[in-house]
Design an enzyme around this catalytic site. Structure first.
Site, mmCIF file in Angstrom:
data_model
loop_
_atom_site.group_PDB
_atom_site.id
_atom_site.type_symbol
_atom_site.label_atom_id
_atom_site.label_comp_id
_atom_site.label_asym_id
_atom_site.label_seq_id
_atom_site.Cartn_x
_atom_site.Cartn_y
_atom_site.Cartn_z
ATOM 1 N N ASP A 52 0.847 -1.203 0.000
ATOM 2 C CA ASP A 52 0.000 0.000 0.000
ATOM 3 C C ASP A 52 0.874 1.242 0.000
ATOM 4 O O ASP A 52 1.641 1.472 0.936
ATOM 5 C CB ASP A 52 -0.884 0.006 1.262
ATOM 6 C CG ASP A 52 -1.782 1.224 1.313
ATOM 7 O OD1 ASP A 52 -2.871 1.172 0.705
ATOM 8 O OD2 ASP A 52 -1.399 2.237 1.935
ATOM 9 N N TYR A 57 2.941 9.951 0.067
ATOM 10 C CA TYR A 57 3.967 9.423 0.985
ATOM 11 C C TYR A 57 5.391 9.702 0.510
ATOM 12 O O TYR A 57 6.334 9.600 1.298
ATOM 13 C CB TYR A 57 3.829 7.908 1.190
ATOM 14 C CG TYR A 57 2.491 7.439 1.728
ATOM 15 C CD1 TYR A 57 1.623 8.322 2.374
ATOM 16 C CD2 TYR A 57 2.092 6.118 1.597
ATOM 17 C CE1 TYR A 57 0.397 7.894 2.846
ATOM 18 C CE2 TYR A 57 0.869 5.683 2.073
ATOM 19 C CZ TYR A 57 0.022 6.586 2.697
ATOM 20 O OH TYR A 57 -1.188 6.161 3.165
ATOM 21 N N LYS A 86 -2.669 5.940 -4.180
ATOM 22 C CA LYS A 86 -3.794 6.839 -3.879
ATOM 23 C C LYS A 86 -3.580 8.202 -4.528
ATOM 24 O O LYS A 86 -2.436 8.627 -4.718
ATOM 25 C CB LYS A 86 -3.924 7.048 -2.356
ATOM 26 C CG LYS A 86 -3.830 5.755 -1.566
ATOM 27 C CD LYS A 86 -4.071 5.946 -0.084
ATOM 28 C CE LYS A 86 -3.721 4.684 0.672
ATOM 29 N NZ LYS A 86 -2.298 4.537 0.988
ATOM 30 N N HIS A 117 -7.731 9.401 -1.919
ATOM 31 C CA HIS A 117 -7.116 9.417 -0.586
ATOM 32 C C HIS A 117 -8.045 10.039 0.482
ATOM 33 O O HIS A 117 -8.131 9.542 1.604
ATOM 34 C CB HIS A 117 -5.777 10.160 -0.657
ATOM 35 C CG HIS A 117 -4.762 9.690 0.325
ATOM 36 N ND1 HIS A 117 -3.417 9.669 0.058
ATOM 37 C CD2 HIS A 117 -4.881 9.223 1.596
ATOM 38 C CE1 HIS A 117 -2.762 9.213 1.118
ATOM 39 N NE2 HIS A 117 -3.625 8.943 2.056
HETATM 40 N N1 NAP Z 1 -5.464 6.228 3.828
HETATM 41 C C1 NAP Z 1 -4.902 6.940 4.775
HETATM 42 O O1 NAP Z 1 -5.236 8.122 4.984
HETATM 43 C C2 NAP Z 1 -3.832 6.310 5.626
HETATM 44 C C3 NAP Z 1 -3.458 6.900 6.848
HETATM 45 C C4 NAP Z 1 -2.487 6.260 7.613
HETATM 46 C C5 NAP Z 1 -1.906 5.082 7.169
HETATM 47 N N2 NAP Z 1 -2.258 4.540 5.952
HETATM 48 C C6 NAP Z 1 -1.623 3.291 5.433
HETATM 49 O O2 NAP Z 1 -1.654 2.295 6.446
HETATM 50 C C7 NAP Z 1 -0.322 1.866 6.718
HETATM 51 C C8 NAP Z 1 -0.191 1.377 8.152
HETATM 52 O O3 NAP Z 1 -0.519 2.413 9.077
HETATM 53 P P1 NAP Z 1 0.596 3.070 9.992
HETATM 54 O O4 NAP Z 1 1.731 3.462 9.141
HETATM 55 O O5 NAP Z 1 -0.066 4.095 10.824
HETATM 56 O O6 NAP Z 1 1.085 1.834 10.834
HETATM 57 P P2 NAP Z 1 0.900 0.918 12.114
HETATM 58 O O7 NAP Z 1 1.235 -0.445 11.595
HETATM 59 O O8 NAP Z 1 -0.364 1.137 12.845
HETATM 60 O O9 NAP Z 1 2.077 1.459 13.046
HETATM 61 C C9 NAP Z 1 3.414 1.455 12.660
HETATM 62 C C10 NAP Z 1 4.260 1.898 13.854
HETATM 63 O O10 NAP Z 1 4.181 0.891 14.862
HETATM 64 C C11 NAP Z 1 5.507 0.552 15.283
HETATM 65 N N3 NAP Z 1 5.535 -0.859 15.683
HETATM 66 C C12 NAP Z 1 5.188 -1.933 14.950
HETATM 67 N N4 NAP Z 1 5.276 -3.047 15.704
HETATM 68 C C13 NAP Z 1 5.700 -2.656 16.931
HETATM 69 C C14 NAP Z 1 5.987 -3.346 18.137
HETATM 70 N N5 NAP Z 1 5.819 -4.643 18.240
HETATM 71 N N6 NAP Z 1 6.390 -2.615 19.197
HETATM 72 C C15 NAP Z 1 6.553 -1.276 19.102
HETATM 73 N N7 NAP Z 1 6.292 -0.565 17.985
HETATM 74 C C16 NAP Z 1 5.869 -1.252 16.917
HETATM 75 C C17 NAP Z 1 6.362 0.809 14.089
HETATM 76 O O11 NAP Z 1 7.671 1.041 14.525
HETATM 77 P P3 NAP Z 1 8.915 0.262 13.877
HETATM 78 O O12 NAP Z 1 9.112 0.913 12.549
HETATM 79 O O13 NAP Z 1 10.018 0.508 14.861
HETATM 80 O O14 NAP Z 1 8.515 -1.187 13.771
HETATM 81 C C18 NAP Z 1 5.714 2.062 13.515
HETATM 82 O O15 NAP Z 1 6.176 3.212 14.184
HETATM 83 C C19 NAP Z 1 0.518 3.100 6.351
HETATM 84 O O16 NAP Z 1 1.892 2.822 6.226
HETATM 85 C C20 NAP Z 1 -0.155 3.508 5.065
HETATM 86 O O17 NAP Z 1 0.244 2.673 3.996
HETATM 87 C C21 NAP Z 1 -3.230 5.128 5.206
#
Ligand code: NAP
Length: 325
Positions: A52, A57, A86, A117
């Site tokens: 994704d 980004y 997106k 988006h």
């Molecule tokens: N459509 C939209 O508006 C929108 C908005 C937000 C996100 N997204 C999409 O959704 C994806 C996922 O969401 P997100 O990026 O917010 O991710 P998430 O998976 O909810 O969180 C990622 C964070 O969690 C940390 N993490 C993961 N496992 C961990 C653990 N066991 N212990 C401690 N920290 C941990 C990671 O750090 P480390 O790097 O140190 O592992 C990172 O900082 C995005 O990358 C994007 O592609 C879309």
């Protein structure tokens, strides 16, 4: 050792007949954008088949480099991968341009799924710049009324035309749509019901009304920030850790299973390559356990994405949103 199914093997059929792997790797970057290349390669090696990304980004170039390596080294074929990008709202008047830019950066000739988006129209030039235009009072500059405007529907209609008239996009969907926006979109779409609605969703953010609305209309819910984003605050919920101990999996795997077992797609991200590989076991949570995870948020709802471009969309618990009724 307990043997589990793998989240990376689960697929879902979209309302247009295309098939999507439910577990996707997110490509928002907290550190250096080039690091995304190794994250994507590590994920595909571990079995992920869904990536994704988004124009916004700034990581598409590095996803593209990873895709090249993945194909050159025979890790996976293009047709076995599902790539989402997106279109940002500053491209609302010419989303075709954004998609063409994404195709170029990704180095591919079709995109599996393109999402709108956000359902708003921001002011941007031909290159979609600036992506987040603010005036000197710190207010976002829109091309349309952020609450009552319907320009976002025309924006979606242009995506429909692009899918219909070209071979470059297989499926189209939306992101950050509330029920009221979806209702209007469904009445005013030209041809296609969006295949997914990508929203923030996790055990701390109860949104059964929106999820039910999507499911009743054939729209797959795709959960972003399943861990709450930076710092993974969702993993602090005791229920997640209790279940992780019970099933002998990581807390991440419980947070992922919460969605996959209920028929949703889920996007997870990590800059830690080891963690990417250990996110894939699918513990068989019971219906009662899934309900208990939902209840975590009913007691104390928390949303972690509170961007100002989400004001006025009609979401609950959006910090700072004084526009929504
Ligand atoms: N459509 C939209 O508006 C929108 C908005 C937000 C996100 N997204 C999409 O959704 C994806 C996922 O969401 P997100 O990026 O917010 O991710 P998430 O998976 O909810 O969180 C990622 C964070 O969690 C940390 N993490 C993961 N496992 C961990 C653990 N066991 N212990 C401690 N920290 C941990 C990671 O750090 P480390 O790097 O140190 O592992 C990172 O900082 C995005 O990358 C994007 O592609 C879309």
């Amino acid at each position: 050792m307990i043997k589990y199914d793998l989240s990376t093997d689960v697929k879902i059929t979209l309302n247009d007949g295309n098939v999507m792997p439910t577990l996707g790797l997110g490509t928002v970057h907290e550190g250096d954008a080039p690091d995304v290349k190794n994250q994507v390669v590590a994920a595909v090696r571990a079995g992920y088949r869904h990536i994704d990304t988004a124009w916004y980004y700034g990581s598409e170039k590095y996803v593209g480099e990873a895709l090249k390596q993945i194909q050159e080294e025979g890790i996976a074929k293009r047709e076995d991968l599902f790539i989402t990008t997106k279109v940002w709202p500053s491209f609302h008047h010419h989303p075709e341009r954004s998609i063409d830019d994404s195709l170029k950066e990704l180095g591919i000739d079709y995109i599996d799924m393109v999402l709108q988006h956000w359902p708003i129209c921001l002011s941007g030039d031909a290159n979609g710049l600036p992506p987040t235009p603010f005036d000197n009072k710190g207010k976002l500059i829109y091309d349309d009324d952020p609450v009552n405007g319907t320009g976002y529907i025309k924006f979606y209609n242009r995506l429909e035309d692009y899918k219909f008239n070209t071979e470059k996009v297989k499926s189209i969907g939306v992101s950050n749509y509330s029920i009221s926006r979806l209702e209007l979109l469904l009445k005013n779409r030209k041809r296609y019901i969006p295949v997914v609605n990508q929203i923030e969703y996790h055990p701390q953010l109860p949104q059964k009304d929106l999820v039910n609305f999507c499911e009743n209309n054939g729209i797959i819910v795709e959960a972003y920030s399943p861990l709450g984003g930076t710092g993974a605050p969702v993993l602090r919920a005791p229920m997640i850790n209790e279940l992780a101990a019970k099933y002998q999996v990581s807390p991440n795997e419980i947070a992922i299973a919460y969605h996959i077992l209920e028929g949703r797609s889920v996007l997870i991200r990590s800059s830690n390559l080891g963690r990417i590989k250990t996110n894939i076991k699918l513990p068989p949570l019971t219906l009662e356990e899934l309900a208990s995870l939902y209840d975590v948020g009913v007691k104390r709802p928390t949303r972690y994405t509170n961007d100002p471009w989400g004001y006025g969309l009609g979401f609950k618990w959006w910090e700072g949103d004084t526009l929504s009724k």
